[in-house]
Design a protein around this motif. Structure first.
Motif, short mmCIF file in Angstrom:
data_model
loop_
_atom_site.label_atom_id
_atom_site.label_comp_id
_atom_site.label_asym_id
_atom_site.label_seq_id
_atom_site.Cartn_x
_atom_site.Cartn_y
_atom_site.Cartn_z
N SER A 64 0.81 -1.22 0.00
CA SER A 64 0.00 0.00 0.00
C SER A 64 0.85 1.27 0.00
N HIS A 65 1.93 1.30 0.80
CA HIS A 65 2.77 2.49 0.87
C HIS A 65 3.39 2.79 -0.48
N PHE A 66 3.92 1.78 -1.13
CA PHE A 66 4.55 1.98 -2.43
C PHE A 66 3.52 2.40 -3.48
N LEU A 67 2.38 1.74 -3.51
CA LEU A 67 1.35 2.07 -4.51
C LEU A 67 0.82 3.49 -4.32
N SER A 68 0.65 3.90 -3.08
CA SER A 68 0.18 5.26 -2.84
C SER A 68 1.23 6.29 -3.27
N THR A 69 2.51 5.96 -3.09
CA THR A 69 3.58 6.85 -3.53
C THR A 69 3.58 6.97 -5.05
N LEU A 70 3.39 5.85 -5.75
CA LEU A 70 3.31 5.90 -7.21
C LEU A 70 2.17 6.81 -7.67
N SER A 71 1.02 6.70 -7.00
CA SER A 71 -0.12 7.54 -7.36
C SER A 71 0.18 9.02 -7.11
N GLU A 72 0.85 9.31 -6.02
CA GLU A 72 1.21 10.69 -5.71
C GLU A 72 2.16 11.27 -6.77
N GLN A 73 3.07 10.43 -7.26
CA GLN A 73 4.09 10.90 -8.19
C GLN A 73 3.59 10.94 -9.64
N PHE A 74 2.73 9.98 -10.02
CA PHE A 74 2.40 9.81 -11.44
C PHE A 74 0.91 9.92 -11.74
N GLY A 75 0.06 10.06 -10.73
CA GLY A 75 -1.37 10.05 -10.98
C GLY A 75 -1.86 8.63 -11.21
N ASP A 76 -2.74 8.45 -12.19
CA ASP A 76 -3.20 7.10 -12.53
C ASP A 76 -2.03 6.30 -13.09
N VAL A 77 -1.79 5.14 -12.50
CA VAL A 77 -0.62 4.33 -12.84
C VAL A 77 -1.03 3.12 -13.66
N TYR A 78 -0.39 2.95 -14.81
CA TYR A 78 -0.59 1.75 -15.62
C TYR A 78 0.15 0.57 -14.98
N PRO A 79 -0.32 -0.64 -15.17
CA PRO A 79 0.47 -1.80 -14.70
C PRO A 79 1.78 -1.88 -15.47
N PRO A 80 2.85 -2.31 -14.81
CA PRO A 80 4.11 -2.50 -15.54
C PRO A 80 4.03 -3.72 -16.44
N LYS A 81 5.00 -3.80 -17.34
CA LYS A 81 5.07 -5.01 -18.18
C LYS A 81 5.52 -6.21 -17.37
N ARG A 82 6.39 -5.97 -16.38
CA ARG A 82 6.90 -7.08 -15.58
C ARG A 82 7.61 -6.54 -14.34
N ILE A 83 7.86 -7.45 -13.41
CA ILE A 83 8.65 -7.17 -12.21
C ILE A 83 9.94 -7.97 -12.33
N ILE A 84 11.07 -7.32 -12.08
CA ILE A 84 12.38 -7.98 -12.11
C ILE A 84 12.91 -8.03 -10.68
N LEU A 85 13.35 -9.20 -10.24
CA LEU A 85 13.99 -9.33 -8.94
C LEU A 85 15.50 -9.50 -9.14
#
Length: 282
Positions: A64-85
């Motif tokens: 939740s913390h990370f997702l809310s930060t993304l929204s604050e920075q970018f507005g509506d956020v598209y899903p990424p193509k992938r997650i890399i570890l």
């Protein structure tokens, strides 16, 4: 995508830093978010299209913390193509399941990390006897057990490319974990180094809390192969990166980074390798 988790998320730790929640823009399309003591990287423009990817998923069990930060920075956020570890240690996969489920995307890692991310093999235990500070001593409490992300985790292709992002390549950097990788982009010398090279003395409680900046080898308490770790630093230096986004610590740029990297490379045994410890002896 039908995503089910076969094992509960790893527990988080009551350890943070002065930069918890810090969001930095490193380039036009690389952003760094600090989750307590570890960094997550956004590569691309999440508010414009799906042409972006995420590197690592932090230490927190909740996204939740990370997702809310993304929204604050970018507005509506598209899903990424992938997650890399970069690797599967607990402090890099904390919100991996929640984020993958939220966005409906796959997670990619090196083939050698798959056993630790599919519930088949635990990491070796961290070494609290290793030379270092308070955090090294506390490492006996750190989670090392495998998690099972079988339905959503995939091996990266052997061609060292990041699927869908041809400018980026992955570089195998073992030592800290068998399948650890770094990510590199030649056009601007961007290096996202995972834990192969970090910029904070991770075994020192004071340095972790204050995020005091100094170029370091991988965290001592989880590194089991110091020869491989040294070879990994050499491999990364050969690409002549211009700046570093590390797994731990603040990003470092320009001449300060280049000189620090050469110092680390030339004095790795003195700067990085502990004088004693279970895995040093082995």
């Amino acid at each position: 995508m039908d995503i089910q988790q076969n094992k509960a998320p790893r527990p988080t730790l009551p350890l943070s830093s002065a930069h918890d929640g810090l969001f930095l823009k490193l380039t036009d399309d690389i952003y760094c978010f600090t989750d307590k003591i570890v960094n997550i990287f956004v590569v691309g423009h999440p508010g414009q299209s799906e042409e972006w990817f995420l590197v690592d998923c932090g230490i927190s069990r909740t996204s939740s913390h990370f997702l809310s930060t993304l929204s604050e920075q970018f507005g509506d956020v598209y899903p990424p193509k992938r997650i890399i570890l970069t690797h599967g240690h607990f402090d890099h996969v904390g919100a991996a399941y929640e984020l993958a489920a939220h966005w409906g995307v796959y997670i990619y890692c090196h083939e050698l990390e798959l056993p630790y991310l599919t519930g088949k093999q635990d990491y070796v235990k961290p070494d609290p006897t290793v030379e270092g500070g308070v955090v090294a001593k506390l490492s006996k409490t750190f989670p090392y057990e495998a998690i099972d992300l079988t339905p959503i985790v995939r091996a990266l292709p052997d061609d060292q490319k990041i699927p869908g992002f041809p400018e980026w390549k992955w570089i195998h950097t073992p030592g800290h974990s068998p399948g650890q990788i770094a990510l590199y982009r030649q056009k601007d010398g961007a290096l996202l180094s995972g834990d192969a090279i970090i910029t904070v003395k991770q075994d020192s409680l004071y340095d972790v809390l204050t995020q005091s900046t100094q170029l370091q080898g991988p965290p001592r308490y989880f590194t089991t192969d110091w020869k491989a770790a040294k070879d990994s630093v050499e491999r990364l230096s050969q690409h002549q990166p211009s700046f570093i986004g590390p797994g731990h610590g603040l990003p470092m740029f320009g001449e300060e980074f280049r000189q620090g990297l050469q110092q680390l490379l030339h004095h790795f045994d003195q700067y990085a390798v502990p004088d004693y410890g279970k895995y040093t002896e082995e």
